[in-house]
Design an enzyme around this catalytic site. Structure first.
Site, mmCIF file in Angstrom:
data_model
loop_
_atom_site.group_PDB
_atom_site.id
_atom_site.type_symbol
_atom_site.label_atom_id
_atom_site.label_comp_id
_atom_site.label_asym_id
_atom_site.label_seq_id
_atom_site.Cartn_x
_atom_site.Cartn_y
_atom_site.Cartn_z
ATOM 1 N N CYS A 151 0.812 -1.234 0.000
ATOM 2 C CA CYS A 151 0.000 0.000 0.000
ATOM 3 C C CYS A 151 0.840 1.278 0.000
ATOM 4 O O CYS A 151 0.566 2.219 -0.758
ATOM 5 C CB CYS A 151 -0.951 -0.005 1.190
ATOM 6 S SG CYS A 151 -0.282 -0.753 2.689
ATOM 7 N N HIS A 179 -2.689 6.183 4.489
ATOM 8 C CA HIS A 179 -1.280 6.364 4.822
ATOM 9 C C HIS A 179 -0.843 7.739 4.319
ATOM 10 O O HIS A 179 -1.237 8.161 3.229
ATOM 11 C CB HIS A 179 -0.411 5.311 4.122
ATOM 12 C CG HIS A 179 -0.640 3.907 4.592
ATOM 13 N ND1 HIS A 179 -1.262 3.581 5.773
ATOM 14 C CD2 HIS A 179 -0.308 2.727 4.012
ATOM 15 C CE1 HIS A 179 -1.293 2.266 5.902
ATOM 16 N NE2 HIS A 179 -0.731 1.722 4.851
HETATM 17 O O1 25A Z 1 0.041 -12.680 6.408
HETATM 18 P P1 25A Z 1 0.179 -11.227 6.047
HETATM 19 O O2 25A Z 1 0.520 -11.038 4.566
HETATM 20 O O3 25A Z 1 1.098 -10.467 6.950
HETATM 21 O O4 25A Z 1 -1.283 -10.555 6.226
HETATM 22 C C1 25A Z 1 -1.775 -10.220 7.475
HETATM 23 C C2 25A Z 1 -3.155 -9.657 7.410
HETATM 24 O O5 25A Z 1 -3.192 -8.468 6.608
HETATM 25 C C3 25A Z 1 -4.500 -8.342 6.012
HETATM 26 C C4 25A Z 1 -5.300 -9.534 6.392
HETATM 27 O O6 25A Z 1 -6.027 -9.279 7.616
HETATM 28 C C5 25A Z 1 -4.197 -10.532 6.716
HETATM 29 O O7 25A Z 1 -4.702 -11.538 7.561
HETATM 30 N N1 25A Z 1 -4.206 -8.130 4.607
HETATM 31 C C6 25A Z 1 -4.032 -8.952 3.585
HETATM 32 N N2 25A Z 1 -3.688 -8.306 2.490
HETATM 33 C C7 25A Z 1 -3.621 -7.002 2.829
HETATM 34 C C8 25A Z 1 -3.297 -5.777 2.178
HETATM 35 N N3 25A Z 1 -2.959 -5.731 0.900
HETATM 36 C C9 25A Z 1 -3.969 -6.896 4.194
HETATM 37 N N4 25A Z 1 -4.030 -5.746 4.849
HETATM 38 C C10 25A Z 1 -3.721 -4.638 4.162
HETATM 39 N N5 25A Z 1 -3.357 -4.633 2.884
HETATM 40 P P2 25A Z 1 -7.631 -9.207 7.787
HETATM 41 O O8 25A Z 1 -7.922 -9.650 9.165
HETATM 42 O O9 25A Z 1 -8.130 -7.876 7.375
HETATM 43 O O10 25A Z 1 -8.214 -10.238 6.757
HETATM 44 C C11 25A Z 1 -7.952 -11.580 6.843
HETATM 45 C C12 25A Z 1 -8.817 -12.245 5.722
HETATM 46 O O11 25A Z 1 -8.212 -13.477 5.364
HETATM 47 C C13 25A Z 1 -9.158 -14.526 5.625
HETATM 48 N N6 25A Z 1 -8.456 -15.755 5.930
HETATM 49 C C14 25A Z 1 -7.662 -16.002 6.986
HETATM 50 N N7 25A Z 1 -7.198 -17.268 6.924
HETATM 51 C C15 25A Z 1 -7.713 -17.808 5.798
HETATM 52 C C16 25A Z 1 -8.516 -16.846 5.163
HETATM 53 N N8 25A Z 1 -9.168 -17.084 4.022
HETATM 54 C C17 25A Z 1 -9.020 -18.316 3.485
HETATM 55 N N9 25A Z 1 -8.281 -19.293 4.034
HETATM 56 C C18 25A Z 1 -7.623 -19.081 5.180
HETATM 57 N N10 25A Z 1 -6.873 -20.061 5.719
HETATM 58 C C19 25A Z 1 -9.958 -14.027 6.769
HETATM 59 O O12 25A Z 1 -11.174 -14.689 6.927
HETATM 60 C C20 25A Z 1 -10.152 -12.571 6.344
HETATM 61 O O13 25A Z 1 -11.124 -12.495 5.322
HETATM 62 P P3 25A Z 1 -11.568 -15.217 8.385
HETATM 63 O O14 25A Z 1 -12.821 -15.965 8.193
HETATM 64 O O15 25A Z 1 -10.406 -15.985 8.979
HETATM 65 O O16 25A Z 1 -11.747 -13.938 9.257
HETATM 66 C C21 25A Z 1 -13.005 -13.530 9.736
HETATM 67 C C22 25A Z 1 -12.800 -12.586 10.841
HETATM 68 O O17 25A Z 1 -11.941 -13.179 11.840
HETATM 69 C C23 25A Z 1 -10.970 -12.273 12.317
HETATM 70 N N11 25A Z 1 -9.720 -13.004 12.429
HETATM 71 C C24 25A Z 1 -8.725 -13.053 11.540
HETATM 72 N N12 25A Z 1 -7.723 -13.818 11.978
HETATM 73 C C25 25A Z 1 -8.107 -14.300 13.180
HETATM 74 C C26 25A Z 1 -9.390 -13.783 13.470
HETATM 75 N N13 25A Z 1 -10.034 -14.077 14.601
HETATM 76 C C27 25A Z 1 -9.434 -14.890 15.478
HETATM 77 N N14 25A Z 1 -8.215 -15.402 15.260
HETATM 78 C C28 25A Z 1 -7.530 -15.153 14.146
HETATM 79 N N15 25A Z 1 -6.313 -15.678 13.942
HETATM 80 C C29 25A Z 1 -10.908 -11.153 11.356
HETATM 81 O O18 25A Z 1 -11.020 -9.956 12.085
HETATM 82 C C30 25A Z 1 -12.084 -11.314 10.409
HETATM 83 O O19 25A Z 1 -12.983 -10.245 10.571
HETATM 84 O O1 L14 Z 2 2.573 -6.125 2.377
HETATM 85 O O2 L14 Z 2 0.825 -4.017 8.600
HETATM 86 O O3 L14 Z 2 0.738 -5.405 1.507
HETATM 87 O O4 L14 Z 2 0.164 -2.240 7.570
HETATM 88 C C1 L14 Z 2 0.633 -3.961 3.885
HETATM 89 C C2 L14 Z 2 0.157 -3.477 5.201
HETATM 90 C C3 L14 Z 2 1.560 -6.018 4.968
HETATM 91 C C4 L14 Z 2 1.099 -5.473 6.307
HETATM 92 C C5 L14 Z 2 1.418 -5.691 2.492
HETATM 93 C C6 L14 Z 2 0.644 -3.372 7.578
HETATM 94 C C7 L14 Z 2 0.763 -5.435 3.831
HETATM 95 C C8 L14 Z 2 1.078 -3.970 6.277
#
Ligand code: 25A
Ligand code: L14
Length: 347
Positions: free
Chosen positions: A131, A251
């Site tokens: 982003c 941001h």
């Molecule tokens: O791994 P990374 O790359 O560091 O990414 C970290 C996080 O950044 C967000 C996203 O968070 C991700 O988990 N993200 C991803 N790309 C991004 C970007 N470009 C970004 N943020 C900014 N810029 P998020 O919480 O906003 O979204 C997570 C989504 O992913 C789904 N998901 C998770 N595991 C999955 C999956 N989908 C398919 N298969 C899997 N194995 C997740 O769905 C959500 O849509 P969900 O059903 O797991 O989440 C529903 C609600 O549950 C909360 N939650 C999330 N993680 C947990 C949790 N609750 C309890 N425990 C958890 N570990 C969330 O708040 C969501 O509302």
């Molecule tokens: O790499 O924590 O696109 O704000 C950007 C947002 C990783 C996490 C990415 C954050 C994400 C980051």
């Protein structure tokens, strides 16, 4: 002429970015035949409205991608590494919002205003940049094209929503705790999986994503490496410091650039920025006009203000660049890539 319609899947549909992707697909009237909304088992069975119809969230599995033409991934890097190849195997083109494939040389890394033509080189996966990187390169592209670009030094002021919905909830809860004189509970930021957590409410955290061996954070290295790749500028000097601040959306970035020669003026930069696609110039000190995270929230464009010439370095300029991290920084850029993919028939 009849428009082709596509079967589209959103992976991570319940997340901070996924929800915005669904909104942008509807707002832009993306040519959809069937929309599949995928998330983890946790959310399966939940219902989301799309164009006045209920769509049920399903658990994402390899089989979910049978018959899917375009899959938009935003569920974190590990989900993308596991499921994006499965989607490609089944004939889908993946646009991935995570860092999983961005620096893979077989994967185009695209900001349409900067390097749309790179989309064409895809082998099934197209990466959506970080982003903070997206908004910076969108504003720097017209400067690079007209005046050349030698050096970039950026400090960011980043919103909590970038770290997902749990981080946004944490800021809200800690803000209440702070105002009630209670202890601040921190379990998500700066990085969910790490040992130490610090409060974000009424604070500033100089760590976004995990530390690398060179002392930079991964977020800083993403800005450095992705900027060079997107701008096709291996020789560009880039340094970054990424800081988290306690607001929800957008941001902001203080950016110092050195251009190709010493004769360039602030007016020259203004003229190019005013005409650039996707950029809005908001720069008038006499009327206190400049963008802020709140003024940029929920907007698709990248906003630029505070353009100044450096007082010592004749080819140096300072800029203030602000954009909604979940829209141009993620969901809108992803949907924009999908639009260019189908408009140019590069599927
Ligand atoms: O791994 P990374 O790359 O560091 O990414 C970290 C996080 O950044 C967000 C996203 O968070 C991700 O988990 N993200 C991803 N790309 C991004 C970007 N470009 C970004 N943020 C900014 N810029 P998020 O919480 O906003 O979204 C997570 C989504 O992913 C789904 N998901 C998770 N595991 C999955 C999956 N989908 C398919 N298969 C899997 N194995 C997740 O769905 C959500 O849509 P969900 O059903 O797991 O989440 C529903 C609600 O549950 C909360 N939650 C999330 N993680 C947990 C949790 N609750 C309890 N425990 C958890 N570990 C969330 O708040 C969501 O509302
Ligand atoms: O790499 O924590 O696109 O704000 C950007 C947002 C990783 C996490 C990415 C954050 C994400 C980051």
């Amino acid at each position: 002429m009849a428009k082709d319609l596509y079967n589209v899947a959103v992976v991570g549909a319940t997340g901070a970015v996924g929800e915005k992707i669904i909104q942008m697909l509807e707002k832009k009237a993306f040519p959809i035949n069937q929309l599949k909304l995928l998330a983890s088992k946790r959310s399966a069975g939940n219902k989301v409205m799309f164009k006045n119809e209920e769509v049920t969230i399903e658990e994402a599995t390899p089989e979910s991608f049978n018959g899917v033409d375009i899959a938009l991934f935003s569920a974190g890097g590990s989900v993308s590494k596991q499921l994006a190849p499965e989607a490609v195997k089944r004939g889908a083109v993946v646009i991935d919002n995570t860092s999983a494939f961005r620096m893979d040389e077989n994967v185009p890394l695209v900001v349409p205003e900067v390097n749309e033509a790179d989309i064409k080189q895809h082998n099934g996966i197209i990466a959506n940049p970080n982003c903070s990187t997206i908004q910076m390169v969108a504003a720097l592209k017209p400067i690079q094209d007209s005046f050349g670009l030698k050096r970039v030094i950026v400090s960011t002021y980043q919103a909590v929503s970038g770290a997902g919905t749990q981080a946004a909830d944490e800021l809200e809860n800690q803000s209440k705790q702070f105002l009630d004189n209670n202890e601040l509970e921190a379990s998500i930021l700066p990085v969910k999986g790490e040992e130490k957590h610090y409060p974000i409410a009424f604070n500033a955290l100089p760590q976004i994503d995990v530390f690398q061996d060179n002392g930079y954070t991964f977020e800083e290295m993403k800005m450095i490496n992705e900027t060079k790749k997107i701008m096709h500028a291996d020789n560009l000097s880039v340094a970054a410091t990424c800081v988290r601040l306690p607001f929800f959306t957008s941001h902001a970035e203080s950016v110092y650039v050195e251009v190709g020669n010493n004769d360039i003026t602030v007016e020259d930069l203004w003229n190019k920025l005013r005409d650039a696609e996707g950029i809005v110039l908001e720069d008038d000190p006499s009327s206190q006009t400049y963008p802020t995270p709140l003024s940029a929230a929920n907007k698709e464009e990248v906003f630029v203000g505070r353009v100044r010439k450096d007082l010592d370095q004749p080819n140096g300029f300072h800029l203030w660049i602000v954009s909604d991290n979940l829209l141009k920084g993620a969901a809108w850029n992803t949907v924009q890539i999908a639009e260019r993919l189908v408009e140019n028939k590069w599927l």
